[in-house]
Design an enzyme around this catalytic site. Structure first.
Site, mmCIF file in Angstrom:
data_model
loop_
_atom_site.group_PDB
_atom_site.id
_atom_site.type_symbol
_atom_site.label_atom_id
_atom_site.label_comp_id
_atom_site.label_asym_id
_atom_site.label_seq_id
_atom_site.Cartn_x
_atom_site.Cartn_y
_atom_site.Cartn_z
ATOM 1 N N HIS A 112 0.845 -1.192 0.000
ATOM 2 C CA HIS A 112 0.000 0.000 0.000
ATOM 3 C C HIS A 112 0.881 1.244 0.000
ATOM 4 C CE1 HIS A 112 -2.582 3.030 2.310
ATOM 5 N NE2 HIS A 112 -3.219 2.841 1.179
ATOM 6 N N SER A 113 0.597 2.168 -0.895
ATOM 7 C CA SER A 113 1.234 3.486 -0.899
ATOM 8 C C SER A 113 2.758 3.355 -1.032
ATOM 9 C CB SER A 113 0.831 4.231 0.375
ATOM 10 O OG SER A 113 1.115 5.601 0.281
#
Length: 245
Positions: free
Chosen positions: A77-78
């Site tokens: 994520h991210s």
């Protein structure tokens, strides 16, 4: 062979952010592992100016090796898009699929600053980067209960994580299929990098969308789990990756 999900959190967060998704994935009978990277959550006291992308890459590689995890759907994520890219470069034989969840998607030799130039504007003179202020700092989370829970897991991020370049020069990395999941509610100026129509392995791009803000694992865990379960099914439908490797 059933896949194992390894869910890697992004900057400022901890492995706790996946708590609502884990039981939904686990109900499929698959194993789910949610490490907290060095310097966050319960290890926030270990965050220092030397903490960087290499630190977090080593965290995940060590986890995969120590637990002997194979046929892994590796979700980043991210900022963790940088991490999973570097991990797959080191142990491609253990990875069944890479999932870039509203994540930075680098090329070989790029840093997070290259993958997301807007990050440069967040950095000051200190090595330590605190969670950004609202509205971006709430990562698309608006419910007061969710905001309170999110704030319990946020801690500082090291600038070195954003400055270190990623190695993606292992030819075996290109064979690993990829899925890109884009959250469609995002602050202006933080548009996702365009995904090439063809993956490095020659397959058509696999791009999916969630009608959610950046922290979709908090706001729409059911919808995210559905996407990841479908990706797991897809990975299991292929010939085994990493078997016996």
């Amino acid at each position: 062979m059933p896949v194992t999900y390894v869910l890697v959190h992004g900057a400022w967060h901890s492995g706790q952010c996946w708590a609502r998704v884990v039981p939904l994935l686990g109900a499929s009978g698959r194993r789910v592992v949610t490490p907290t990277l060095t310097g966050y959550g319960e290890t926030r006291h270990l965050m220092g100016p030397e903490t960087g992308l290499r630190t977090h890459t080593a965290d995940v590689v060590r986890l995969l090796v120590d637990l002997d995890l194979r046929d892994v759907v590796l979700v980043g994520h991210s900022y963790a898009g940088m991490v999973i890219s570097a991990v797959a470069n080191e142990v491609p034989e253990r990875i069944a699929r890479l999932v870039y969840l509203d994540a930075m998607v680098p090329e070989h030799g790029e840093s997070a600053f290259d993958a997301m130039p807007a990050a440069r504007g967040m950095v000051g003179d200190d090595w330590r980067l605190p969670p950004p202020p609202p509205p971006f700092g709430l990562f698309g989370v608006t419910d007061p209960v969710d905001v309170a829970w999110l704030n319990t897991m946020l801690s500082d991020h090291s600038v070195r994580c954003l400055a270190e370049a990623v190695a993606m020069d292992n030819p075996a990395l290109d064979a690993i299929p990829r899925t890109h999941v884009h959250c469609t509610i995002r602050p202006e100026g933080l548009e996702a990098r365009p995904v090439p129509a063809v993956q490095p392995n020659g397959e058509p791009a696999d791009v999916r969308e969630l009608n959610a803000g950046h922290d979709c694992m908090i706001t729409v865990p059911g919808e995210l789990a559905d996407v990841l379960l479908a990706v797991g099914d897809l990975a299991e439908s292929r010939s085994p990756v990493g078997a016996g490797g």
